[in-house]
Write an enzyme that holds these catalytic residues in place. Structure first.
Site, PDB file in Angstrom:
ATOM      1  N   ASP A 137     -26.473  -8.488  40.696  1.00 34.87           N
ATOM      2  CA  ASP A 137     -25.464  -7.425  40.842  1.00 34.87           C
ATOM      3  C   ASP A 137     -24.129  -7.936  41.390  1.00 34.87           C
ATOM      4  O   ASP A 137     -23.123  -7.235  41.291  1.00 34.87           O
ATOM      5  CB  ASP A 137     -25.992  -6.325  41.772  1.00 34.87           C
ATOM      6  CG  ASP A 137     -27.179  -5.592  41.180  1.00 34.87           C
ATOM      7  OD1 ASP A 137     -27.253  -5.498  39.943  1.00 34.87           O
ATOM      8  OD2 ASP A 137     -28.045  -5.127  41.938  1.00 34.87           O
ATOM      9  N   ARG A 172     -22.344   3.068  13.679  1.00 39.41           N
ATOM     10  CA  ARG A 172     -22.881   3.943  14.741  1.00 39.41           C
ATOM     11  C   ARG A 172     -22.157   3.722  16.064  1.00 39.41           C
ATOM     12  O   ARG A 172     -21.518   2.698  16.278  1.00 39.41           O
ATOM     13  CB  ARG A 172     -24.346   3.594  14.989  1.00 39.41           C
ATOM     14  CG  ARG A 172     -25.292   4.140  13.977  1.00 39.41           C
ATOM     15  CD  ARG A 172     -26.693   3.624  14.306  1.00 39.41           C
ATOM     16  NE  ARG A 172     -27.667   4.173  13.381  1.00 39.41           N
ATOM     17  CZ  ARG A 172     -28.836   3.600  13.113  1.00 39.41           C
ATOM     18  NH1 ARG A 172     -29.156   2.463  13.703  1.00 39.41           N
ATOM     19  NH2 ARG A 172     -29.675   4.157  12.275  1.00 39.41           N
ATOM     20  N   GLY A 180     -27.239  -2.215  37.519  1.00 38.92           N
ATOM     21  CA  GLY A 180     -26.223  -1.966  38.539  1.00 38.92           C
ATOM     22  C   GLY A 180     -26.190  -0.488  38.881  1.00 38.92           C
ATOM     23  O   GLY A 180     -25.523   0.284  38.216  1.00 38.92           O
ATOM     24  N   HIS A 181     -26.983  -0.119  39.912  1.00 46.00           N
ATOM     25  CA  HIS A 181     -27.017   1.291  40.317  1.00 46.00           C
ATOM     26  C   HIS A 181     -25.798   1.687  41.136  1.00 46.00           C
ATOM     27  O   HIS A 181     -25.314   2.799  41.039  1.00 46.00           O
ATOM     28  CB  HIS A 181     -28.278   1.573  41.142  1.00 46.00           C
ATOM     29  CG  HIS A 181     -29.466   1.846  40.287  1.00 46.00           C
ATOM     30  ND1 HIS A 181     -29.533   2.905  39.429  1.00 46.00           N
ATOM     31  CD2 HIS A 181     -30.629   1.175  40.132  1.00 46.00           C
ATOM     32  CE1 HIS A 181     -30.682   2.892  38.791  1.00 46.00           C
ATOM     33  NE2 HIS A 181     -31.361   1.842  39.194  1.00 46.00           N
TER      34      HIS A 181
HETATM   35  O1  F6P Z   1     -31.345  -6.062  42.530  1.00 42.41           O
HETATM   36  C1  F6P Z   1     -30.789  -5.922  41.317  1.00 42.41           C
HETATM   37  C2  F6P Z   1     -31.367  -4.890  40.435  1.00 42.41           C
HETATM   38  O2  F6P Z   1     -31.555  -5.656  39.325  1.00 42.41           O
HETATM   39  C3  F6P Z   1     -30.516  -3.666  40.126  1.00 42.41           C
HETATM   40  O3  F6P Z   1     -29.380  -3.868  39.362  1.00 42.41           O
HETATM   41  C4  F6P Z   1     -31.536  -2.778  39.481  1.00 42.41           C
HETATM   42  O4  F6P Z   1     -31.153  -1.463  39.461  1.00 42.41           O
HETATM   43  C5  F6P Z   1     -32.711  -3.012  40.345  1.00 42.41           C
HETATM   44  O5  F6P Z   1     -32.595  -4.341  40.821  1.00 42.41           O
HETATM   45  C6  F6P Z   1     -34.032  -2.722  39.707  1.00 42.41           C
HETATM   46  O6  F6P Z   1     -35.037  -3.468  40.277  1.00 42.41           O
HETATM   47  P1  F6P Z   1     -36.577  -3.092  40.403  1.00 42.41           P
HETATM   48  O7  F6P Z   1     -36.995  -2.494  39.099  1.00 42.41           O
HETATM   49  O8  F6P Z   1     -37.238  -4.373  40.702  1.00 42.41           O
HETATM   50  O9  F6P Z   1     -36.681  -2.134  41.521  1.00 42.41           O
END
Ligand code: F6P
Length: 358
Positions: A137, A172, A180-181
């Site tokens: 991230d 399309r 990236g949350h």
């Molecule tokens: O730490 C990075 C990350 O890849 C985020 O971007 C993603 O949302 C998250 O981890 C998801 O990870 P997991 O499925 O292991 O909880």
């Protein structure tokens, strides 16, 4: 004889092994073998439950190019660290006990934001800690770059590249949803690298009407397809204005698995055009580190080993302005490095004609 503990915590990424190899090789080399490295299994869990292996120099051979982590990893949320576990298990005390029983001189901790917070907590509790910035991230405060980021951007970019050819054949609209949350670094970089037409990231809330207009504008210009790079945490202006509680309620009631499907439905309805959503998901964290990550992880590893040799503890090694600097853990912990909507890179992307839907 130096006694070092090592662990990898949180979501994995490329170059974890390359980084551990960098630390270990430097320690074995500079200390002329006068060092023992204890590898804790599955991150802080191994430290809590005294689950470790005494590593051999050969354990660190042949792993420069191998993804994942030879020590395993697990998520141990920082917010639960002070909350007693089953039968009143005190996690922090347990970690301190393992450290003391093994008579460690230092703990080397590789991880992302949550991991850095716990590393700081252990440092404040009196343990000697040196940490390294891991995450695809690239959102760790105190470093321009984290290892894993560039390799993940490469994978995300190649996903967009593959979509480009099929999107142009079929005329399309495609949405590629990238990890990236909370931050949009991956989506911003892969979006630019892959030639996305629209980039939606959490730091720049979008207006769906502007997103639809951007697609319409391309259609009018005779373009047969459009590609959106959308971060998992992309958020509409409307949702960004909600309280945390109301947003959680709204999301729980949403019929869409992720924000991309909601955006896709709205574009499809407005334009009567087919929209497909592609989610590369955890492939972005997998596979071998690219050459850029192999270099920075080896350098970060060597620099972390130097801090240990010099007995400078309580730092994360950061990569800033092309140089590696120790950053106090207390400055790193609890902060995220966001994309600045006013930054040059965003402005340049806009100048290139990329819409952010704002
Ligand atoms: O730490 C990075 C990350 O890849 C985020 O971007 C993603 O949302 C998250 O981890 C998801 O990870 P997991 O499925 O292991 O909880």
């Amino acid at each position: 004889m130096k006694r070092i503990g090592m662990l990898t915590s949180g979501g994995d990424c490329q170059a974890l092994n390359a980084t551990m190899r960098g630390v270990a090789k430097t320690l074995y080399n500079v200390l002329d073998g006068d060092v023992q490295i204890f590898g804790f299994e599955e991150g802080y869990r191994g430290l809590m439950y005294n689950d470790y292996v005494l590593m051999k120099p050969s354990d660190f051979s042949g792993i420069l190019t191998v993804g994942g982590t030879i020590l395993g990893s697990s998520r141990q949320p920082f917010k639960l660290m002070r909350i007693p576990g089953e039968n009143g298990f005190n996690k922090v005390e347990a970690m301190k006990t393992t450290y003391r029983n093994l008579k460690l001189d230092c703990l080397v901790i590789l991880g992302g934001n949550g991991t850095q917070k716990t590393a700081n907590l252990l440092s404040e509790e009196g343990l000697n800690v040196v940490s390294l910035p891991k995450t695809i991230d690239n959102d760790i405060y105190g470093t321009d770059m984290t290892f894993g980021f560039q390799s993940a951007v490469d994978i995300a970019t190649s996903a967009i590249d593959c979509i480009h050819t099929t999107a142009s054949s079929h005329g399309r609209v495609f949405i590629v949803e990238l990890m990236g949350h909370k931050v949009g670094w991956m989506t911003l970089h892969a979006g630019i690298a892959g030639g996305a037409d629209i980039i939606l990231i959490p730091e720049i809330p979008y207006d769906i009407n502007h997103v639809i207009s951007a697609v319409k504008k391309r259609n009018k210009a005779g373009k047969r397809f459009s590609i959106l790079a959308v971060a998992e945490g992309a958020i509409s202006k409307e949702d960004a204005a909600l309280s945390k509680k109301d947003l959680a309620k709204k999301r729980a009631a949403s019929p869409f698995p992720t924000v991309s499907y909601e955006i896709g439905k709205k574009i499809g309805d407005a334009l009567g055009q087919e929209v497909r959503v592609v989610v590369p998901g955890h492939t972005q964290r997998g596979g071998a580190p690219d050459s850029y990550d192999r270099v920075i992880s080896s350098r970060l590893g060597a620099a972390a080993a130097r801090l240990i040799i010099e007995e400078k503890y309580g730092y994360m090694v950061g990569f800033n302005n092309n140089s590696i600097v120790p950053v106090p853990l207390k400055e790193v912990a609890g902060k995220l490095k966001y994309v600045d909507p006013q930054s040059e890179i965003v402005q340049q992307a806009k100048d290139l004609g990329i819409s952010f839907g704002d």
